[in-house]
Design an enzyme around this catalytic site. Structure first.
Site, PDB file in Angstrom:
ATOM      1  N   SER A  14       0.932  -1.252  -0.127  1.00 59.46           N
ATOM      2  CA  SER A  14       0.138   0.092   0.155  1.00 59.46           C
ATOM      3  C   SER A  14       0.749   1.123   0.036  1.00 59.46           C
ATOM      4  O   SER A  14       0.593   2.425  -0.637  1.00 59.46           O
ATOM      5  CB  SER A  14      -0.890  -0.301   1.119  1.00 59.46           C
ATOM      6  OG  SER A  14      -0.268  -0.115   2.395  1.00 59.46           O
ATOM      7  N   SER A 132      13.742  -8.036   6.771  1.00 62.33           N
ATOM      8  CA  SER A 132      14.122  -7.721   8.207  1.00 62.33           C
ATOM      9  C   SER A 132      14.125  -6.378   8.806  1.00 62.33           C
ATOM     10  O   SER A 132      13.421  -5.553   8.217  1.00 62.33           O
ATOM     11  CB  SER A 132      15.301  -8.957   8.699  1.00 62.33           C
ATOM     12  OG  SER A 132      15.270  -8.904  10.189  1.00 62.33           O
ATOM     13  N   TYR A 146       8.823  -7.253  18.461  1.00 60.69           N
ATOM     14  CA  TYR A 146       9.127  -6.813  17.088  1.00 60.69           C
ATOM     15  C   TYR A 146      10.686  -7.323  16.946  1.00 60.69           C
ATOM     16  O   TYR A 146      10.953  -8.201  15.742  1.00 60.69           O
ATOM     17  CB  TYR A 146       9.203  -5.363  17.125  1.00 60.69           C
ATOM     18  CG  TYR A 146       9.576  -4.970  15.556  1.00 60.69           C
ATOM     19  CD1 TYR A 146       8.739  -5.119  14.342  1.00 60.69           C
ATOM     20  CD2 TYR A 146      10.821  -4.326  15.298  1.00 60.69           C
ATOM     21  CE1 TYR A 146       8.867  -4.885  13.314  1.00 60.69           C
ATOM     22  CE2 TYR A 146      11.272  -3.939  14.140  1.00 60.69           C
ATOM     23  CZ  TYR A 146      10.465  -4.274  13.016  1.00 60.69           C
ATOM     24  OH  TYR A 146      10.811  -3.818  11.698  1.00 60.69           O
ATOM     25  N   LYS A 150      11.855 -10.055  13.887  1.00 64.57           N
ATOM     26  CA  LYS A 150      12.652 -10.095  13.035  1.00 64.57           C
ATOM     27  C   LYS A 150      13.987 -10.836  13.145  1.00 64.57           C
ATOM     28  O   LYS A 150      14.954 -11.282  12.030  1.00 64.57           O
ATOM     29  CB  LYS A 150      13.108  -8.435  13.177  1.00 64.57           C
ATOM     30  CG  LYS A 150      12.095  -7.488  12.548  1.00 64.57           C
ATOM     31  CD  LYS A 150      11.545  -7.848  11.157  1.00 64.57           C
ATOM     32  CE  LYS A 150      10.529  -6.986  10.585  1.00 64.57           C
ATOM     33  NZ  LYS A 150      10.159  -7.503   9.214  1.00 64.57           N
TER      34      LYS A 150
END
Length: 234
Positions: A14, A132, A146, A150
């Site tokens: 997007s 990543s 988070y 990653k």
């Protein structure tokens, strides 16, 4: 890889890195399927948007089938870009936010990659690029969830490339520092600025690795803004 007229899938299209990557690959003559929850503003004959939430393996399966049917061939390039982050101390984070990050950032990579690999093996060519973060190489306070996702992407990438390299398939993991995108919209501790990298910069790195010699494999690429705090004040 000669990428013109080949099929690429980019997730999370997007805006930001995903959108910049779509636009650059289209400019290079690729046929690009964009998978995401929100359609980007892209008007190009070789672009096909497929509504898809990568957290849902059934939606990913349908997106893959629609992509192959629309373009009439196997996927040569997959860019696993869809991702998000929620900040907070581990003992204060909700189960829902924790699961949201892992479902999107980790499970989405699995759901998408597993579908394109058989076609790449048959073609004896392909490239999977996983986005990543520098959070995938270190720990960051109040970003344990988070960082965990990653780090997982890094481990998946390193294991997968060893599984598929003999089929002529490359797997590259890119670890960006701060990029000027909407990622930081809900992170109060970070102010978006022009000192950050541009999404176009990451897209250019993706294009570079795709166009490298078949026997030249970028495994890990860490990129950061040169002057994240701006020029030195005199």
């Amino acid at each position: 890889m000669e990428i013109a007229n080949k099929i690429a899938v980019v997730t999370g299209v997007s805006k930001g890195i995903g959108l910049a990557t779509v636009e650059l690959l289209l400019a290079q003559g690729m046929k690009v399927a964009g998978w995401g929850r929100t359609a980007p503003e892209v008007a190009h004959a070789n672009f096909h948007f497929v509504a898809c939430d990568v957290r849902n393996h059934q939606e990913v399966q349908q997106a893959y089938e629609r992509t192959v049917s629309h373009f009439g061939g196997s996927v040569a390039v997959l860019v696993n870009n869809a991702g998000l982050g929620v900040t907070g101390k581990l003992d204060e984070m909700s189960v829902e936010d924790w699961q949201l990050m892992f479902d999107t950032n980790v499970h989405g990579v699995f759901y998408s990659s597993r579908l394109v690999i058989p076609g790449m093996k048959a073609a004896e060519e392909g490239h999977i690029i996983n986005i990543s973060s520098i959070a995938g190489t270190t720990g960051i306070e109040q970003m344990s969830g988070y960082c965990g996702t990653k780090h997982a992407v890094r481990g998946i990438s390193h294991s997968l490339y060893k599984e598929v390299r003999e089929y002529g398939i490359k797997v590259t993991c890119i670890y960006p520092g701060s990029v000027k995108t909407n990622f930081f919209d809900n992170i109060d501790s970070v102010t978006v600025s022009d000192n950050m990298m541009r999404p176009e910069d990451i897209a250019s790195t993706i294009l570079h690795v795709l166009q490298s010699h078949p026997n030249y494999h970028h495994v890990d690429i860490e990129v950061r803004p040169l002057m994240p705090k701006g020029k030195r004040q005199q």
